[in-house]
Design a protein around this motif. Structure first.
Motif, mmCIF file in Angstrom:
data_model
loop_
_atom_site.group_PDB
_atom_site.id
_atom_site.type_symbol
_atom_site.label_atom_id
_atom_site.label_comp_id
_atom_site.label_asym_id
_atom_site.label_seq_id
_atom_site.Cartn_x
_atom_site.Cartn_y
_atom_site.Cartn_z
ATOM 1 N N HIS B 25 -18.792 5.153 -0.083
ATOM 2 C CA HIS B 25 -17.986 4.022 -0.516
ATOM 3 C C HIS B 25 -16.522 4.337 -0.218
ATOM 4 O O HIS B 25 -16.050 5.418 -0.488
ATOM 5 C CB HIS B 25 -18.243 3.822 -2.016
ATOM 6 C CG HIS B 25 -17.200 3.028 -2.705
ATOM 7 N ND1 HIS B 25 -16.774 3.323 -3.964
ATOM 8 C CD2 HIS B 25 -16.494 1.951 -2.299
ATOM 9 C CE1 HIS B 25 -15.840 2.464 -4.307
ATOM 10 N NE2 HIS B 25 -15.654 1.631 -3.327
ATOM 11 N N PHE B 26 -15.840 3.376 0.377
ATOM 12 C CA PHE B 26 -14.423 3.586 0.664
ATOM 13 C C PHE B 26 -13.618 2.364 0.252
ATOM 14 O O PHE B 26 -14.002 1.236 0.526
ATOM 15 C CB PHE B 26 -14.208 3.868 2.154
ATOM 16 C CG PHE B 26 -12.778 4.183 2.492
ATOM 17 C CD1 PHE B 26 -12.241 5.416 2.180
ATOM 18 C CD2 PHE B 26 -11.966 3.239 3.108
ATOM 19 C CE1 PHE B 26 -10.909 5.711 2.474
ATOM 20 C CE2 PHE B 26 -10.635 3.527 3.404
ATOM 21 C CZ PHE B 26 -10.119 4.770 3.088
ATOM 22 N N ASN B 27 -12.511 2.630 -0.430
ATOM 23 C CA ASN B 27 -11.631 1.569 -0.884
ATOM 24 C C ASN B 27 -10.389 1.618 -0.015
ATOM 25 O O ASN B 27 -9.651 2.582 -0.031
ATOM 26 C CB ASN B 27 -11.307 1.841 -2.360
ATOM 27 C CG ASN B 27 -10.125 1.041 -2.865
ATOM 28 O OD1 ASN B 27 -9.378 0.446 -2.102
ATOM 29 N ND2 ASN B 27 -9.960 1.038 -4.155
ATOM 30 N N GLY B 29 -7.882 -0.514 -0.092
ATOM 31 C CA GLY B 29 -6.750 -1.266 -0.623
ATOM 32 C C GLY B 29 -7.174 -2.345 -1.591
ATOM 33 O O GLY B 29 -6.446 -3.297 -1.823
ATOM 34 N N ASP B 35 -14.937 -2.339 -6.557
ATOM 35 C CA ASP B 35 -15.379 -0.956 -6.682
ATOM 36 C C ASP B 35 -16.150 -0.713 -7.964
ATOM 37 O O ASP B 35 -17.142 -0.008 -7.974
ATOM 38 C CB ASP B 35 -14.185 -0.019 -6.622
ATOM 39 C CG ASP B 35 -13.347 -0.284 -5.406
ATOM 40 O OD1 ASP B 35 -13.605 0.334 -4.386
ATOM 41 O OD2 ASP B 35 -12.470 -1.160 -5.467
ATOM 42 N N ARG B 78 -7.334 6.319 7.752
ATOM 43 C CA ARG B 78 -8.370 7.008 6.981
ATOM 44 C C ARG B 78 -9.709 6.312 7.112
ATOM 45 O O ARG B 78 -10.755 6.945 7.195
ATOM 46 C CB ARG B 78 -7.957 7.085 5.518
ATOM 47 C CG ARG B 78 -6.717 7.914 5.293
ATOM 48 C CD ARG B 78 -6.117 7.597 3.956
ATOM 49 N NE ARG B 78 -7.088 7.794 2.898
ATOM 50 C CZ ARG B 78 -7.073 8.815 2.068
ATOM 51 N NH1 ARG B 78 -6.145 9.715 2.155
ATOM 52 N NH2 ARG B 78 -7.982 8.932 1.135
#
Ligand code: SF4
Lengths: 393, 148, 164
Positions: B25-27, B29, B35, B78
């Motif tokens: 899982h990547f946030n 912004g 999330d 990233r």
């Protein structure tokens, strides 16, 4: 990780996490052996430029933008903004709308504190508590959904009031939910104050004296655990907090355990005030009319978010768009307390200390880079967490 | 031409992948609304782990990248890096209105765009935020498309 | 102590540096001070002690020109910046305001007397281009490393990064 190693420099980069304007942080911990000797922060991974964004949106559109500063405490953001705009426009919000705002705010506090309890427990390696508290949290999520129609970002506020109402069926559902949660919360209180392994990770760890908390400008439960009595709900009552007051919960220990205890005691306060609210809900309209163009002027609007004082500054130039909106989120104040309480503690305590201020740790993409003798190696946040858990085995 | 044994191996791999996809899982912004709902899918009410879906800490072990939020200036590199670190074949699920179009954050100077602007996306899950059920449904749709 | 007394106390503390005061809301007083006195005024409030620093807000006041169609345009490089130091004490908010010209946007840091100010100052420095003299850290806080120098997003003249 023997202590005979040369001093090492850790670069802890905690990836995008606190959603509010610029909270996700990147920390650098200087470490000598086990002990953290310095800490600095770098924020901004989710810096989206919202304050600028507000200047090209109308007052009404901004309500939806501000609600999305933070998905966890969305209601307080929308409420702080709406209250500010209402002050600018010199309109009075009807009493029932104010009571409903308080109701949602307290329900949100319950969801946020339970969420935090779970995440903090997870950082300490107590996954059972994590799962249990999140299971119970679904109770309050269901209530929020049945009242507002959405589990997160409830969109309950409009400028000049609220757009939702509660009826008998919802009131009895809320009563049931509160009874269930109160019983569960008693259990959690027992766990955090009596469980030996848990206390080993929290008692006398990350301590912050009253004096230090004041100097660092800590806010919210983090500050109250050190004996600071700030609480905007009491100091400067907004919404319906004047008619349905809460009691400030403080502790004097100032360590991690106290931060757990304060938040759990705040849950009791929330249950109590919610019951009172739904039993004595004033009758009135839900909204008042509000102009589309705001008169020139500037106001400050403060509310108590689950994490502490939330500060809004609004400036109007007389048009239908704001001249300037400034948002100061509570976590921004509390980073300072992390950075200074970290020093002198073991690296193994870092996950818990960071979690202790409740910076909305909800992502799993955090990385820790360990720079050993100039060989850059990577530690994931997971590794650091594991390291902490192993250390205390 | 694939040899018969390779064909069988491929079938086995697809079977394994579909039955137990590992996700990261990547946030990039988001407001965290999405999330917490993703996290909620792991907890007892929804508990996707019983279907073999596991949230992973490292991109190198993941099959599926679950992204949330608009992409900010700082998160762009990233995000790309994490995507590149994932082993082939890889799939991306974009969760939330922000991931689809930038959502409410469209036009803010810190936002470069939606997730589709930065990396290829397989499944979009609309909602602000989508319910946990919707997120699970999105992943199931992805798995279904893998099966065929 | 009621609100008026509390505000009066703050007003008295910073009296010797105050140029003018204003009372925009019942629970607020703004005191305008000269930029060079900020440290003394903040120190006096903290020593009293009176409340705590809640936030530092920057506000841009550019000069505008109006074209024939009546549309306002920002004149680049002309204008002033305003810094607002908000102190909260119970129900009231006391604000120190100071104005800085674009061509000399320098003010003393208050980090050495109030640790909490650091993040607020770094934010104002990045987003408005205000130089806090003596600040412990001038690194980027919220903007990316490759953000162009001299571009301050919260100034009104900023309308977006040029697509490169
Ligand atoms: S889609 Fe909505 S909930 Fe999800 S990150 Fe965007 S604003 Fe937040």
């Amino acid at each position: 990780m023997g202590s005979e190693k040369k001093p090492e420099k850790f670069v802890v980069s905690i990836g995008p996490q606190h959603p509010a304007l610029k909270e996700p942080g990147h920390f650098e911990f200087g470490v000598e052996g086990e002990i953290v000797t310095s800490a600095t922060a770098r924020l901004g991974f989710v810096h989206r430029g919202m304050e600028k964004g507000t200047e090209s949106r109308t007052w009404v559109q901004n309500l939806y933008l501000m609600e999305r500063v933070c998905g966890i405490c969305s209601h307080v953001h929308a409420m702080a903004y709406a209250q500010g705009v209402e002050k600018l426009a010199h309109v009075e919000v009807p009493p029932r709308a104010r009571a409903i705002r308080e109701l949602i705010a307290e329900l949100e506090r319950i969801h946020s504190h339970l969420l935090w309890l779970g995440v903090a427990a997870h950082e300490g390696g107590f996954d059972t508590l994590f799962m249990l508290s999140w299971r119970d949290r679904e109770t309050v999520m269901d209530l929020l959904e049945s009242i507002t129609g959405n589990r997160v970002n409830y969109s309950a506020n409009v400028l000049g009031g609220v757009k939702i109402d509660i009826d008998e069926a919802k009131i009895s559902a809320i009563h049931k939910g509160m009874d269930f949660l109160e019983e569960r919360t008693r259990h959690y209180m027992k766990v955090v104050t009596e469980d030996e392994t848990f206390l080993g990770r929290t008692r006398n760890i990350g301590s912050m004296s009253l004096d230090l908390a004041l100097r660092l400008g800590a806010v919210g439960p983090t500050a109250r655990a050190s004996g600071v009595t700030y609480d905007v709900r009491v100091d400067s009552p907004y919404a319906a907090y004047a008619d349905f007051p809460i009691k400030v919960v403080t502790d004097t220990a100032g360590d991690l355990e106290a931060r757990f205890v304060v938040r759990i005691k705040e849950l009791y306060e929330s249950f109590r005030v919610i019951r009172e609210l739904i039993d004595h809900m004033p009758a009135s309209e839900l909204t008042t009319r509000i102009p589309r163009r705001m008169p020139e002027g500037e106001v400050v609007s403060r509310v108590e978010a689950p994490r502490g004082e939330l500060f809004y500054y609004l400036k109007s130039n007389g048009s239908d768009m704001p001249e300037r909106i400034k948002v100061r989120t509570p976590s921004l104040c509390n980073w300072g307390s992390v950075l200074s309480t970290a020093v002198g503690h073991k690296l193994a305590d870092m996950p818990m200390i960071l979690a202790g201020i409740d910076p909305c740790f909800s992502c799993n993409d955090r990385m820790v880079l360990v720079n050993q003798d100039n060989n850059l190696s990577t530690w994931s946040w997971e590794d650091l967490r594991q390291y902490g858990i192993e250390y205390y085995k | 031409m694939t040899s018969p044994i390779e064909g069988v191996m491929d079938k086995v791999k697809t079977w394994a992948r579909v039955n137990s996809p590992w996700a990261i899982h990547f946030n990039s912004g988001s407001c965290n609304g999405c999330d917490i709902e993703i996290l909620a899918t792991l907890t007892p009410r929804y508990d996707v782990e019983r279907f073999g879906i596991k949230l992973q800490g490292s991109p190198r072990h993941a099959d599926v990248l679950i992204c949330t939020g608009p992409v900010t200036l700082q998160a762009r590199d990233r995000l790309v890096r994490i995507y590149e670190q994932m082993p082939e074949p890889k799939f991306v699920v974009a969760v939330g209105s922000c991931g689809i179009s930038g959502g409410v954050f469209q036009g803010c100077y810190g936002v470069v765009g939606d997730i589709g602007d930065v990396i290829p996306v397989n499944v979009y899950v609309p909602g602000c935020p989508p319910r946990p059920e919707a997120i699970i449904y999105g992943v199931v749709q992805l798995l279904k498309s893998l099966q065929s | 102590m009621d609100m008026e007394q509390k505000l009066q106390a703050a007003t008295d503390i910073v009296k010797e540096w105050t140029i003018s005061t204003n009372n925009p809301e019942a629970n607020r007083v703004d005191a305008v001070i000269a930029p060079e006195n900020v440290k003394k005024a903040v120190a006096a409030l903290l020593d009293a002690p009176w409340g705590y620093l809640s936030a530092i807000t920057g506000v841009d006041h550019p000069e505008y020109s109006t074209d024939e169609a009546g549309v306002k345009h920002v004149i680049p490089d002309k204008g002033t910046l305003e810094l607002l130091y908000h102190f909260s004490g119970g129900a009231v908010v006391f604000t120190l305001r100071l104005t800085l010209p674009y061509d000399h946007a320098v003010v003393d840091t208050i980090c050495d007397i109030d640790m909490a100010a650091q993040l607020y100052e770094r934010e104002a420095a990045e987003l408005f281009g205000i130089d806090f003299a003596g600040a412990p850290s001038k690194e980027h806080l919220v903007l990316p490393e490759d953000w162009p120098a001299g571009v301050y997003p919260l100034r009104k003249a900023f309308t977006g990064l040029k697509q490169s």
